[in-house]
Motif scaffolding. Sequence first.
Motif, PDB file in Angstrom:
ATOM      1  N   ALA A 202     -11.089  24.739 -37.198  1.00 26.38           N
ATOM      2  CA  ALA A 202     -10.438  23.546 -36.656  1.00 26.38           C
ATOM      3  C   ALA A 202      -9.931  22.604 -37.750  1.00 26.38           C
ATOM      4  O   ALA A 202      -8.896  21.959 -37.580  1.00 26.38           O
ATOM      5  N   ALA A 203     -10.613  22.509 -38.872  1.00 27.14           N
ATOM      6  CA  ALA A 203     -10.228  21.595 -39.950  1.00 27.14           C
ATOM      7  C   ALA A 203      -9.408  22.276 -41.052  1.00 27.14           C
ATOM      8  O   ALA A 203      -9.083  21.646 -42.053  1.00 27.14           O
ATOM      9  N   VAL A 204      -9.065  23.529 -40.847  1.00 22.13           N
ATOM     10  CA  VAL A 204      -8.306  24.295 -41.842  1.00 22.13           C
ATOM     11  C   VAL A 204      -6.813  23.986 -41.671  1.00 22.13           C
ATOM     12  O   VAL A 204      -6.338  23.866 -40.549  1.00 22.13           O
ATOM     13  N   PRO A 205      -6.067  23.840 -42.778  1.00 22.82           N
ATOM     14  CA  PRO A 205      -4.614  23.643 -42.631  1.00 22.82           C
ATOM     15  C   PRO A 205      -4.011  24.734 -41.751  1.00 22.82           C
ATOM     16  O   PRO A 205      -4.448  25.888 -41.783  1.00 22.82           O
ATOM     17  N   GLN A 206      -3.021  24.346 -40.958  1.00 23.51           N
ATOM     18  CA  GLN A 206      -2.473  25.258 -39.956  1.00 23.51           C
ATOM     19  C   GLN A 206      -1.997  26.588 -40.537  1.00 23.51           C
ATOM     20  O   GLN A 206      -2.226  27.642 -39.938  1.00 23.51           O
ATOM     21  N   ASP A 207      -1.357  26.563 -41.692  1.00 21.21           N
ATOM     22  CA  ASP A 207      -0.862  27.824 -42.254  1.00 21.21           C
ATOM     23  C   ASP A 207      -2.006  28.781 -42.578  1.00 21.21           C
ATOM     24  O   ASP A 207      -1.858  29.994 -42.454  1.00 21.21           O
ATOM     25  N   TRP A 208      -3.163  28.243 -42.960  1.00 19.64           N
ATOM     26  CA  TRP A 208      -4.329  29.102 -43.212  1.00 19.64           C
ATOM     27  C   TRP A 208      -4.985  29.513 -41.904  1.00 19.64           C
ATOM     28  O   TRP A 208      -5.331  30.682 -41.715  1.00 19.64           O
ATOM     29  N   GLY A 209      -5.175  28.564 -40.997  1.00 23.76           N
ATOM     30  CA  GLY A 209      -5.853  28.851 -39.734  1.00 23.76           C
ATOM     31  C   GLY A 209      -5.116  29.858 -38.878  1.00 23.76           C
ATOM     32  O   GLY A 209      -5.733  30.710 -38.235  1.00 23.76           O
ATOM     33  N   SER A 210      -3.791  29.788 -38.883  1.00 24.15           N
ATOM     34  CA  SER A 210      -3.030  30.754 -38.075  1.00 24.15           C
ATOM     35  C   SER A 210      -3.021  32.133 -38.732  1.00 24.15           C
ATOM     36  O   SER A 210      -3.107  33.154 -38.061  1.00 24.15           O
ATOM     37  N   ALA A 211      -2.955  32.163 -40.050  1.00 24.24           N
ATOM     38  CA  ALA A 211      -2.973  33.452 -40.756  1.00 24.24           C
ATOM     39  C   ALA A 211      -4.381  34.048 -40.788  1.00 24.24           C
ATOM     40  O   ALA A 211      -4.548  35.263 -40.712  1.00 24.24           O
ATOM     41  N   TYR A 212      -5.384  33.177 -40.889  1.00 29.01           N
ATOM     42  CA  TYR A 212      -6.779  33.625 -41.015  1.00 29.01           C
ATOM     43  C   TYR A 212      -7.703  32.791 -40.123  1.00 29.01           C
ATOM     44  O   TYR A 212      -8.397  31.901 -40.609  1.00 29.01           O
ATOM     45  N   PRO A 213      -7.699  33.080 -38.810  1.00 28.05           N
ATOM     46  CA  PRO A 213      -8.626  32.355 -37.931  1.00 28.05           C
ATOM     47  C   PRO A 213     -10.083  32.636 -38.300  1.00 28.05           C
ATOM     48  O   PRO A 213     -10.951  31.799 -38.108  1.00 28.05           O
ATOM     49  N   GLU A 214     -10.335  33.805 -38.852  1.00 27.75           N
ATOM     50  CA  GLU A 214     -11.634  34.141 -39.444  1.00 27.75           C
ATOM     51  C   GLU A 214     -11.448  34.031 -40.948  1.00 27.75           C
ATOM     52  O   GLU A 214     -10.464  34.542 -41.497  1.00 27.75           O
ATOM     53  N   PRO A 215     -12.354  33.376 -41.652  1.00 24.98           N
ATOM     54  CA  PRO A 215     -12.146  33.230 -43.097  1.00 24.98           C
ATOM     55  C   PRO A 215     -12.092  34.588 -43.792  1.00 24.98           C
ATOM     56  O   PRO A 215     -12.911  35.464 -43.514  1.00 24.98           O
ATOM     57  N   PRO A 216     -11.107  34.770 -44.669  1.00 29.07           N
ATOM     58  CA  PRO A 216     -10.929  36.070 -45.318  1.00 29.07           C
ATOM     59  C   PRO A 216     -11.888  36.301 -46.477  1.00 29.07           C
ATOM     60  O   PRO A 216     -12.399  35.356 -47.076  1.00 29.07           O
ATOM     61  N   ASP A 217     -12.089  37.551 -46.790  1.00 29.95           N
ATOM     62  CA  ASP A 217     -12.844  37.937 -47.981  1.00 29.95           C
ATOM     63  C   ASP A 217     -11.832  37.980 -49.127  1.00 29.95           C
ATOM     64  O   ASP A 217     -11.076  38.937 -49.264  1.00 29.95           O
ATOM     65  N   PHE A 218     -11.807  36.924 -49.925  1.00 32.20           N
ATOM     66  CA  PHE A 218     -10.803  36.808 -50.978  1.00 32.20           C
ATOM     67  C   PHE A 218     -10.959  37.850 -52.077  1.00 32.20           C
ATOM     68  O   PHE A 218     -10.001  38.183 -52.744  1.00 32.20           O
ATOM     69  N   ILE A 219     -12.144  38.367 -52.253  1.00 34.15           N
ATOM     70  CA  ILE A 219     -12.349  39.355 -53.303  1.00 34.15           C
ATOM     71  C   ILE A 219     -11.873  40.736 -52.854  1.00 34.15           C
ATOM     72  O   ILE A 219     -11.390  41.528 -53.654  1.00 34.15           O
ATOM     73  N   ALA A 220     -11.931  40.995 -51.566  1.00 37.25           N
ATOM     74  CA  ALA A 220     -11.522  42.298 -51.035  1.00 37.25           C
ATOM     75  C   ALA A 220     -10.074  42.310 -50.550  1.00 37.25           C
ATOM     76  O   ALA A 220      -9.471  43.375 -50.448  1.00 37.25           O
ATOM     77  N   SER A 221      -9.515  41.146 -50.245  1.00 40.40           N
ATOM     78  CA  SER A 221      -8.196  41.084 -49.608  1.00 40.40           C
ATOM     79  C   SER A 221      -7.120  40.598 -50.566  1.00 40.40           C
ATOM     80  O   SER A 221      -7.074  39.419 -50.917  1.00 40.40           O
ATOM     81  N   ARG A 222      -6.248  41.504 -50.936  1.00 42.49           N
ATOM     82  CA  ARG A 222      -5.134  41.122 -51.808  1.00 42.49           C
ATOM     83  C   ARG A 222      -4.216  40.106 -51.129  1.00 42.49           C
ATOM     84  O   ARG A 222      -3.858  39.102 -51.747  1.00 42.49           O
ATOM     85  N   PRO A 223      -3.813  40.300 -49.852  1.00 40.33           N
ATOM     86  CA  PRO A 223      -2.920  39.310 -49.234  1.00 40.33           C
ATOM     87  C   PRO A 223      -3.519  37.898 -49.190  1.00 40.33           C
ATOM     88  O   PRO A 223      -2.809  36.919 -49.428  1.00 40.33           O
ATOM     89  N   ALA A 224      -4.808  37.789 -48.916  1.00 39.70           N
ATOM     90  CA  ALA A 224      -5.438  36.465 -48.881  1.00 39.70           C
ATOM     91  C   ALA A 224      -5.439  35.837 -50.271  1.00 39.70           C
ATOM     92  O   ALA A 224      -5.210  34.626 -50.421  1.00 39.70           O
ATOM     93  N   THR A 225      -5.664  36.637 -51.291  1.00 38.04           N
ATOM     94  CA  THR A 225      -5.681  36.120 -52.662  1.00 38.04           C
ATOM     95  C   THR A 225      -4.283  35.720 -53.102  1.00 38.04           C
ATOM     96  O   THR A 225      -4.113  34.720 -53.800  1.00 38.04           O
TER      97      THR A 225
END
Length: 126
Positions: free
Chosen positions: A47-70
């Motif tokens: 709910a408090a995540v900027p919209q561009d992040w919240g819509s792309a990642y409603p579940e927080p991403p694993d930044f170490i495993a996910s190239r697109p999130a990084t």
Amino acid sequence: MPELPPLTNATLWAILHDELDDSTVNQLVWQALGYCYDETCHQWGHAAVPQDWGSAYPEPPDFIASRPATVKLTRSIPSENKQLLKEELGFPGYQVNELVPRKTRRATIVNWLLSYRRQRASSAHF
């Protein structure tokens, strides 16, 4: 959820040296992005995540495993903060034989956290 370490230089070096586990590293970024952990249902909310992040990642991403999130994390660093690893930590970078996704993603995370820390400190002065 265990208490997260503070965003000190020692914590950032621990990330770079792979001394902090992936879960803790991810949670530091999630918390900074605005994801909130609900102890009741054991889930992260956005709910408090900027919209561009919240819509792309409603579940927080694993930044170490996910190239697109990084990549998204990298692109969200303001240009004036792109060199904070070198400027603030004196990080010389990795040797060519050390350039593996895990290490470079951790370096990206640290640079993003440095940028976040700087922006938060700047806004605290107002």
